[in-house]
Design a protein around this motif. Structure first.
Motif, short mmCIF file in Angstrom:
data_model
loop_
_atom_site.label_atom_id
_atom_site.label_comp_id
_atom_site.label_asym_id
_atom_site.label_seq_id
_atom_site.Cartn_x
_atom_site.Cartn_y
_atom_site.Cartn_z
N THR A 1 0.82 -1.18 -0.18
CA THR A 1 0.07 -0.03 -0.17
C THR A 1 0.93 1.22 -0.01
OG1 THR A 1 -0.14 -0.15 2.32
CG2 THR A 1 -2.07 -1.03 1.19
N ASP B 1 6.50 2.63 -2.91
CA ASP B 1 7.25 1.46 -3.88
C ASP B 1 6.44 0.30 -4.05
OD1 ASP B 1 9.24 3.21 -3.48
OD2 ASP B 1 10.63 2.18 -2.57
N ARG C 1 -1.71 -4.55 6.59
CA ARG C 1 -2.35 -4.51 7.91
C ARG C 1 -3.75 -4.17 8.04
NH1 ARG C 1 1.59 -0.17 10.98
NH2 ARG C 1 1.28 1.15 8.98
N ASP D 1 1.34 -8.72 9.71
CA ASP D 1 2.04 -7.40 10.09
C ASP D 1 3.57 -7.99 10.39
OD1 ASP D 1 2.92 -5.39 12.29
OD2 ASP D 1 1.00 -4.80 12.02
N LEU D 2 4.02 -7.14 10.24
CA LEU D 2 5.87 -7.39 10.43
C LEU D 2 6.07 -7.65 12.06
CD1 LEU D 2 7.80 -5.06 8.05
CD2 LEU D 2 7.52 -7.49 8.10
N LEU E 1 9.44 -4.47 1.59
CA LEU E 1 9.17 -3.03 1.30
C LEU E 1 8.62 -2.25 2.71
CD1 LEU E 1 8.36 -2.71 -2.38
CD2 LEU E 1 10.55 -3.07 -1.32
N SER F 1 8.81 4.52 7.79
CA SER F 1 9.80 4.70 6.69
C SER F 1 10.23 6.49 6.87
CB SER F 1 9.38 4.54 5.43
OG SER F 1 8.44 5.51 5.05
N TYR G 1 15.63 5.74 12.88
CA TYR G 1 15.53 4.95 11.32
C TYR G 1 16.68 4.48 10.57
CZ TYR G 1 14.36 4.38 6.41
OH TYR G 1 14.10 4.02 5.16
N LYS H 1 17.63 0.34 10.07
CA LYS H 1 17.72 -0.01 8.45
C LYS H 1 19.50 -0.80 8.50
CE LYS H 1 14.33 0.75 5.82
NZ LYS H 1 13.50 -0.16 5.14
N HIS I 1 13.92 8.34 -3.35
CA HIS I 1 13.14 7.97 -4.63
C HIS I 1 11.83 8.38 -4.54
CE1 HIS I 1 13.66 3.98 -2.89
NE2 HIS I 1 12.38 4.03 -3.32
P1 NAP Z 1 5.86 4.03 2.46
O1 NAP Z 1 5.25 4.64 1.30
O2 NAP Z 1 5.95 4.75 3.92
O3 NAP Z 1 5.27 2.79 2.52
C1 NAP Z 1 5.63 1.78 3.72
C2 NAP Z 1 4.87 0.73 3.84
O4 NAP Z 1 4.91 -0.29 4.98
C3 NAP Z 1 3.22 0.73 3.70
O5 NAP Z 1 2.70 -0.04 2.96
C4 NAP Z 1 2.67 0.45 5.19
O6 NAP Z 1 1.46 -0.05 5.54
C5 NAP Z 1 3.61 -0.78 5.45
N1 NAP Z 1 3.86 -1.14 6.93
C6 NAP Z 1 4.36 -0.15 7.77
N2 NAP Z 1 4.48 -0.83 8.98
C7 NAP Z 1 4.15 -2.11 8.77
C8 NAP Z 1 3.97 -3.14 9.46
N3 NAP Z 1 4.35 -3.31 10.82
N4 NAP Z 1 3.55 -4.42 9.15
C9 NAP Z 1 3.21 -4.51 7.68
N5 NAP Z 1 3.16 -3.37 6.78
C10 NAP Z 1 3.72 -2.11 7.48
O7 NAP Z 1 7.48 3.69 2.15
P2 NAP Z 1 8.12 3.62 0.58
O8 NAP Z 1 8.56 5.21 0.38
O9 NAP Z 1 7.31 2.92 -0.50
O10 NAP Z 1 9.45 2.61 0.78
C11 NAP Z 1 9.41 1.42 0.81
C12 NAP Z 1 10.54 0.96 1.54
O11 NAP Z 1 11.77 1.33 1.06
C13 NAP Z 1 10.78 1.34 2.96
O12 NAP Z 1 11.13 0.10 3.77
C14 NAP Z 1 11.26 2.26 3.15
O13 NAP Z 1 12.08 2.41 4.52
C15 NAP Z 1 12.48 2.07 2.29
N6 NAP Z 1 13.40 2.86 1.51
C16 NAP Z 1 12.58 4.01 0.89
C17 NAP Z 1 13.21 5.01 0.09
C18 NAP Z 1 12.51 6.07 -0.47
O14 NAP Z 1 13.25 7.05 -0.62
N7 NAP Z 1 11.21 6.05 -0.76
C19 NAP Z 1 14.54 4.76 0.01
C20 NAP Z 1 15.23 3.92 0.59
C21 NAP Z 1 14.73 2.95 1.33
P3 NAP Z 1 0.13 1.05 5.80
O15 NAP Z 1 -0.45 1.33 4.54
O16 NAP Z 1 -0.66 -0.09 6.65
O17 NAP Z 1 0.80 2.06 6.59
#
Ligand code: NAP
Ligand code: F7E
Length: 321
Positions: free
Chosen positions: A10, A13, A33, A56-57, A78, A82, A147, A151, A177
């Motif tokens: 959701t 990414d 979740r 859930d993680l 993913l 975050s 955070y 990571k 990104h």
């Molecule tokens: P995001 O939009 O914040 O999405 C995070 C996702 O994790 C959401 O679907 C959220 O679900 C889910 N989530 C959070 N806690 C959870 C739990 N306890 N159990 C199950 N699901 C859970 O993040 P993103 O930007 O797509 O990034 C994807 C991943 O790449 C993350 O791990 C982030 O830390 C990492 N990352 C991102 C970037 C970037 O620039 N975007 C760069 C490097 C690494 P809900 O919808 O229920 O909240």
């Protein structure tokens, strides 16, 4: 038919990756979740083509159940807490999701099927107070937030399960990104959305923190392809994914406001409450390994990305009128 399980489907990414995997002919499962109000906005347009599994993680059994039901060939982890500022307010929860959550998923793989290929969403935030510039796969980590620390744990536990149990597990070290699907609290989307709202007379000012910070910003749609490439190689290897160009937050503001024909200095106010307890001043990635071994290169440049996001925010506002 190949099957993939995407945690965080959701999120920004996850929504792009699931769409990409569907186009590749995968059967796609997403871990979600339970919530009293569903947050499936980003995947609404293809929700009938993916299978959503509750989990859930934080909950080991739910991960084992999700793997047993989907029997995936590939898992993309993913899901995470975050948002960097939230990690100072909720450091323990961030550690549970973003660090220990990785171990829980790896344990689930070990129990259900060690042949599953595993991708861990690692981050340039691990470089923090950078030890060298540009940052590559060989640059030591020095995280600057709970955070980033979480990571770094996720990265090393992924490497450790690869080496301990011979699991095909890789850590993708992705630099920032962004996209029109980016969460509103992250600085790019906060700025593009504000520029659009100010242009349409819906907002008067934009409060920001540190304008001097530099990031290597790319387009999420390009980066999710690198995740898939990493899992579809003969060897599990960790890669840095970045554009190799760095810009200040100030540059981002200038491009966004220029797109709507406004002078940003009239609207942007500095709010000290938005300055972080410890900042990551400069990130600049060296993705030459990904270029040479995966044939991966970014397609969208910084200005193109910010303009795409402003245009999408304007279009969304106009569609609501
Ligand atoms: P995001 O939009 O914040 O999405 C995070 C996702 O994790 C959401 O679907 C959220 O679900 C889910 N989530 C959070 N806690 C959870 C739990 N306890 N159990 C199950 N699901 C859970 O993040 P993103 O930007 O797509 O990034 C994807 C991943 O790449 C993350 O791990 C982030 O830390 C990492 N990352 C991102 C970037 C970037 O620039 N975007 C760069 C490097 C690494 P809900 O919808 O229920 O909240
Ligand atoms: O901040 C500065 C802020 O929150 C970028 C996550 O996806 O990328 C992201 O983490 C910069 C920082 O992203 C505001 O101080 C100024 O220097 O957009 P951000 P981030 O912290 O770099 C990494 C790679 C991840 O892994 C993370 O999951 O912008 N900044 N003023 C501001 N930032 C925010 N959010 N809001 C401001 O008002």
């Amino acid at each position: 038919m190949k099957r993939a399980l995407v945690t965080g489907i959701t999120g920004q990414d996850g929504s792009y990756l699931a769409e990409f995997l569907l186009q590749k002919g995968y059967q796609v499962y997403g871990l979600v979740r339970r919530s009293s109000t569903e947050s499936f906005e980003r995947i609404d347009h293809y929700r009938d083509r993916v299978t959503l599994l509750q989990g859930d993680l934080l909950d080991q059994n739910s991960l084992i159940a999700a793997l047993s039901e989907s029997r995936p060939h590939e898992v993309y982890n993913l899901a995470a807490q975050s948002f960097v500022p939230a990690s100072w307010n909720q450091p323990v929860l961030t550690g549970e999701f973003t660090a220990l959550g990785v171990t829980r998923m790896l344990e689930a793989i070990r129990v259900v099927d060690k042949g599953i290929r595993f991708y861990q969403a690692s981050s340039s935030e691990m470089f923090g107070r950078v030890r060298e510039t540009p940052q590559s796969e060989h640059t030591p980590f020095y995280p600057r937030s709970p955070y980033g620390v979480a990571k770094a744990y996720g990265h090393f536990i992924t490497v450790n399960y690869r080496e301990s149990y011979d699991i095909f597990a890789v850590s993708g070290i992705l630099f920032n990104h962004e996209s029109p699907r980016r969460g509103l609290e992250f600085v790019t989307r906060k700025v593009t959305n504000a520029a659009a709202r100010i242009k349409r007379g819906l907002q008067q000012e934009l409060k920001l923190g540190n304008l001097d910070a530099r990031r290597d910003w790319g387009f999420a749609g390009d980066y999710i392809e690198a995740m898939w490439l990493m899992l579809n190689q003969p060897e599990p290897i960790d890669y840095v994914i970045a554009t190799g160009k760095s810009h200040q937050v100030r540059d981002l503001v200038a491009v966004a406001f220029e797109r709507v024909g406004l002078d940003w200095e009239r609207y942007v106010k500095i709010d000290p409450a938005l300055v972080r307890p410890a900042e990551v001043d400069l990130l600049l990635g060296d993705a030459s390994l990904a270029k040479s071994r995966l044939g991966w290169e970014p397609r969208v440049d910084f200005e193109g990305l910010i303009r795409m996001m402003v245009d999408a925010d304007l279009a969304a506002l106009d569609a609501r009128r």
